[in-house]
Design a protein around this motif. Sequence first.
Motif, PDB file in Angstrom:
ATOM      1  N   PRO A  71       0.723  -1.090  -0.057  1.00  0.00           N
ATOM      2  CA  PRO A  71      -0.107  -0.207   0.012  1.00  0.00           C
ATOM      3  C   PRO A  71       0.772   1.074  -0.023  1.00  0.00           C
ATOM      4  O   PRO A  71       1.786   1.286   0.708  1.00  0.00           O
ATOM      5  CB  PRO A  71      -0.768  -0.047   1.456  1.00  0.00           C
ATOM      6  CG  PRO A  71      -0.384  -1.336   1.992  1.00  0.00           C
ATOM      7  CD  PRO A  71       0.566  -2.184   1.259  1.00  0.00           C
ATOM      8  N   VAL A  72       0.354   2.233  -0.634  1.00  0.00           N
ATOM      9  CA  VAL A  72       0.883   3.699  -0.571  1.00  0.00           C
ATOM     10  C   VAL A  72      -0.113   4.480   0.222  1.00  0.00           C
ATOM     11  O   VAL A  72      -1.346   4.082   0.283  1.00  0.00           O
ATOM     12  CB  VAL A  72       1.136   4.017  -2.048  1.00  0.00           C
ATOM     13  CG1 VAL A  72       2.131   3.363  -2.802  1.00  0.00           C
ATOM     14  CG2 VAL A  72       0.030   4.334  -2.986  1.00  0.00           C
ATOM     15  N   VAL A  73       0.264   5.624   0.445  1.00  0.00           N
ATOM     16  CA  VAL A  73      -0.739   6.798   1.317  1.00  0.00           C
ATOM     17  C   VAL A  73      -0.655   7.792   0.045  1.00  0.00           C
ATOM     18  O   VAL A  73       0.239   8.358  -0.110  1.00  0.00           O
ATOM     19  CB  VAL A  73      -0.087   7.111   2.623  1.00  0.00           C
ATOM     20  CG1 VAL A  73      -1.326   8.195   3.130  1.00  0.00           C
ATOM     21  CG2 VAL A  73      -0.358   5.942   3.417  1.00  0.00           C
ATOM     22  N   CYS A  74      -1.987   8.087  -0.587  1.00  0.00           N
ATOM     23  CA  CYS A  74      -2.057   9.097  -1.501  1.00  0.00           C
ATOM     24  C   CYS A  74      -2.554  10.346  -0.739  1.00  0.00           C
ATOM     25  O   CYS A  74      -3.407  10.345   0.069  1.00  0.00           O
ATOM     26  CB  CYS A  74      -3.059   8.600  -2.330  1.00  0.00           C
ATOM     27  SG  CYS A  74      -2.847   7.097  -3.329  1.00  0.00           S
ATOM     28  N   MET A  75      -1.832  11.545  -1.100  1.00  0.00           N
ATOM     29  CA  MET A  75      -2.395  12.872  -0.615  1.00  0.00           C
ATOM     30  C   MET A  75      -2.386  13.902  -1.561  1.00  0.00           C
ATOM     31  O   MET A  75      -1.822  13.649  -2.594  1.00  0.00           O
ATOM     32  CB  MET A  75      -1.420  13.396   0.517  1.00  0.00           C
ATOM     33  CG  MET A  75      -1.433  12.391   1.727  1.00  0.00           C
ATOM     34  SD  MET A  75      -0.126  13.031   2.774  1.00  0.00           S
ATOM     35  CE  MET A  75       1.220  11.918   2.348  1.00  0.00           C
ATOM     36  N   ALA A  76      -3.608  14.661  -1.611  1.00  0.00           N
ATOM     37  CA  ALA A  76      -3.676  16.016  -2.292  1.00  0.00           C
ATOM     38  C   ALA A  76      -3.604  17.139  -1.106  1.00  0.00           C
ATOM     39  O   ALA A  76      -4.170  17.241  -0.246  1.00  0.00           O
ATOM     40  CB  ALA A  76      -4.973  15.941  -3.105  1.00  0.00           C
ATOM     41  N   TRP A  77      -2.474  18.131  -1.605  1.00  0.00           N
ATOM     42  CA  TRP A  77      -2.459  19.139  -0.900  1.00  0.00           C
ATOM     43  C   TRP A  77      -2.409  20.472  -1.655  1.00  0.00           C
ATOM     44  O   TRP A  77      -2.068  20.419  -2.791  1.00  0.00           O
ATOM     45  CB  TRP A  77      -1.034  19.292  -0.229  1.00  0.00           C
ATOM     46  CG  TRP A  77      -0.739  18.267   0.700  1.00  0.00           C
ATOM     47  CD1 TRP A  77      -0.257  16.799   0.528  1.00  0.00           C
ATOM     48  CD2 TRP A  77      -0.963  18.339   2.208  1.00  0.00           C
ATOM     49  NE1 TRP A  77      -0.308  16.378   1.944  1.00  0.00           N
ATOM     50  CE2 TRP A  77      -0.574  17.052   2.835  1.00  0.00           C
ATOM     51  CE3 TRP A  77      -1.075  19.235   3.154  1.00  0.00           C
ATOM     52  CZ2 TRP A  77      -0.578  16.971   4.151  1.00  0.00           C
ATOM     53  CZ3 TRP A  77      -1.503  19.026   4.352  1.00  0.00           C
ATOM     54  CH2 TRP A  77      -0.847  17.743   5.070  1.00  0.00           C
ATOM     55  N   GLU A  78      -3.064  21.522  -1.182  1.00  0.00           N
ATOM     56  CA  GLU A  78      -3.323  22.644  -1.751  1.00  0.00           C
ATOM     57  C   GLU A  78      -2.702  23.927  -1.093  1.00  0.00           C
ATOM     58  O   GLU A  78      -2.505  23.988   0.321  1.00  0.00           O
ATOM     59  CB  GLU A  78      -4.739  23.071  -1.839  1.00  0.00           C
ATOM     60  CG  GLU A  78      -5.121  24.222  -2.683  1.00  0.00           C
ATOM     61  CD  GLU A  78      -6.516  24.573  -2.518  1.00  0.00           C
ATOM     62  OE1 GLU A  78      -7.277  23.802  -3.001  1.00  0.00           O
ATOM     63  OE2 GLU A  78      -7.073  25.354  -1.577  1.00  0.00           O
ATOM     64  N   GLY A  79      -2.188  24.898  -1.994  1.00  0.00           N
ATOM     65  CA  GLY A  79      -1.694  26.280  -1.153  1.00  0.00           C
ATOM     66  C   GLY A  79      -0.944  26.631  -2.201  1.00  0.00           C
ATOM     67  O   GLY A  79      -0.534  26.160  -3.202  1.00  0.00           O
ATOM     68  N   ALA A  80      -0.592  28.418  -1.954  1.00  0.00           N
ATOM     69  CA  ALA A  80       0.092  29.088  -2.804  1.00  0.00           C
ATOM     70  C   ALA A  80       1.724  28.303  -2.929  1.00  0.00           C
ATOM     71  O   ALA A  80       2.318  28.297  -1.654  1.00  0.00           O
ATOM     72  CB  ALA A  80       0.321  30.550  -2.412  1.00  0.00           C
ATOM     73  N   GLY A  81       2.175  28.085  -4.030  1.00  0.00           N
ATOM     74  CA  GLY A  81       3.459  27.715  -3.924  1.00  0.00           C
ATOM     75  C   GLY A  81       3.933  26.148  -3.427  1.00  0.00           C
ATOM     76  O   GLY A  81       5.101  25.733  -2.984  1.00  0.00           O
ATOM     77  N   VAL A  82       2.744  25.536  -3.450  1.00  0.00           N
ATOM     78  CA  VAL A  82       2.870  24.308  -2.720  1.00  0.00           C
ATOM     79  C   VAL A  82       3.726  23.135  -3.596  1.00  0.00           C
ATOM     80  O   VAL A  82       4.528  22.490  -2.692  1.00  0.00           O
ATOM     81  CB  VAL A  82       1.409  23.651  -2.460  1.00  0.00           C
ATOM     82  CG1 VAL A  82       0.666  23.246  -3.656  1.00  0.00           C
ATOM     83  CG2 VAL A  82       1.553  22.397  -1.594  1.00  0.00           C
ATOM     84  N   VAL A  83       3.577  23.145  -4.823  1.00  0.00           N
ATOM     85  CA  VAL A  83       4.420  22.176  -5.584  1.00  0.00           C
ATOM     86  C   VAL A  83       5.932  22.197  -5.296  1.00  0.00           C
ATOM     87  O   VAL A  83       6.599  21.403  -4.727  1.00  0.00           O
ATOM     88  CB  VAL A  83       4.267  22.525  -7.246  1.00  0.00           C
ATOM     89  CG1 VAL A  83       5.207  21.652  -7.969  1.00  0.00           C
ATOM     90  CG2 VAL A  83       2.619  22.120  -7.484  1.00  0.00           C
ATOM     91  N   ALA A  84       6.568  23.615  -5.598  1.00  0.00           N
ATOM     92  CA  ALA A  84       7.871  23.895  -5.141  1.00  0.00           C
ATOM     93  C   ALA A  84       8.340  23.670  -3.655  1.00  0.00           C
ATOM     94  O   ALA A  84       9.497  23.029  -3.320  1.00  0.00           O
ATOM     95  CB  ALA A  84       8.305  25.104  -5.839  1.00  0.00           C
ATOM     96  N   SER A  85       7.519  24.185  -2.862  1.00  0.00           N
ATOM     97  CA  SER A  85       8.016  24.126  -1.438  1.00  0.00           C
ATOM     98  C   SER A  85       7.782  22.594  -1.027  1.00  0.00           C
ATOM     99  O   SER A  85       8.732  22.128  -0.253  1.00  0.00           O
ATOM    100  CB  SER A  85       6.626  24.822  -0.780  1.00  0.00           C
ATOM    101  OG  SER A  85       6.883  24.832   0.761  1.00  0.00           O
ATOM    102  N   ALA A  86       6.845  21.825  -1.688  1.00  0.00           N
ATOM    103  CA  ALA A  86       6.906  20.220  -1.217  1.00  0.00           C
ATOM    104  C   ALA A  86       8.088  19.654  -1.762  1.00  0.00           C
ATOM    105  O   ALA A  86       8.702  18.706  -1.036  1.00  0.00           O
ATOM    106  CB  ALA A  86       5.597  19.521  -1.754  1.00  0.00           C
ATOM    107  N   ARG A  87       8.555  20.064  -2.787  1.00  0.00           N
ATOM    108  CA  ARG A  87       9.759  19.446  -3.279  1.00  0.00           C
ATOM    109  C   ARG A  87      10.903  19.635  -2.509  1.00  0.00           C
ATOM    110  O   ARG A  87      11.798  18.940  -2.356  1.00  0.00           O
ATOM    111  CB  ARG A  87      10.058  19.949  -4.686  1.00  0.00           C
ATOM    112  CG  ARG A  87       8.853  19.496  -5.708  1.00  0.00           C
ATOM    113  CD  ARG A  87       9.034  18.260  -6.478  1.00  0.00           C
ATOM    114  NE  ARG A  87      10.349  18.072  -7.305  1.00  0.00           N
ATOM    115  CZ  ARG A  87      10.614  16.990  -7.819  1.00  0.00           C
ATOM    116  NH1 ARG A  87       9.839  15.853  -7.603  1.00  0.00           N
ATOM    117  NH2 ARG A  87      11.823  16.764  -8.577  1.00  0.00           N
ATOM    118  N   LYS A  88      10.865  20.929  -1.987  1.00  0.00           N
ATOM    119  CA  LYS A  88      12.055  21.351  -1.181  1.00  0.00           C
ATOM    120  C   LYS A  88      12.066  20.405   0.268  1.00  0.00           C
ATOM    121  O   LYS A  88      13.130  20.111   0.931  1.00  0.00           O
ATOM    122  CB  LYS A  88      12.055  22.776  -0.842  1.00  0.00           C
ATOM    123  CG  LYS A  88      12.675  23.551  -1.773  1.00  0.00           C
ATOM    124  CD  LYS A  88      12.669  25.121  -1.274  1.00  0.00           C
ATOM    125  CE  LYS A  88      12.990  25.762  -2.379  1.00  0.00           C
ATOM    126  NZ  LYS A  88      12.686  27.502  -1.963  1.00  0.00           N
TER     127      LYS A  88
END
Length: 151
Positions: A71-88
């Motif tokens: 199993p994996v745990v799937c998540m959807a997150w929202e926010g201004a700049g969330v893509v780059a910030s999550a990668r950091k």
Amino acid sequence: MGTEETYIMVKPDGVHRCLVGEIISRFEKKGFLLKGLKLFQCPKDLAQEHYKDLKEKSFYPSLIDYITSGPVVCMAWEGAGVVASARKLIGATNPLQAEPGTIRGDLAVQTGRNVVHGSDSPENGKREIALWFKEGELCQWVPAQAPWLIE
Ligand code: DAT
Ligand code: MG
């Protein structure tokens, strides 16, 4: 609230190693908005679609075996700049090159077992959330702490 979204996934090694809470906690504490969350056994065709850009790579077959192995745990997150910030927050693909303080830098040692996925662009964030979540699985809500995160 920003409309940018990213798809974050705890991979099977993270689930087996009981790192789910730790990983979710890093995104929660940062202040992003959780829109979707589920434990899920990924079928092979979905794994192949998700990683289609890596189809020609030598590691592709083992990557598909790994992602579908448990199993994996799937998540959807929202926010201004969330893509780059999550990668950091996640850190470099190779955990040995990931900075201390990042998820991979703190919790993993090998590229093929790097515990977490994060979308690499806002377009892929949307694409991957649509791929991994069905209609009705995402929540539209305003957390009580919202005014204390964004003025
Ligand atoms: P990322 O997950 O940091 O976005 P990616 O999209 O380039 O990295 O690759 C997807 C996954 O494929 C990565 O998390 C682990 C695996 N992978 C990438 N390069 C690899 C390599 N050289 N050897 C083994 N697995 C690799
Ligand atoms: Mg990637």
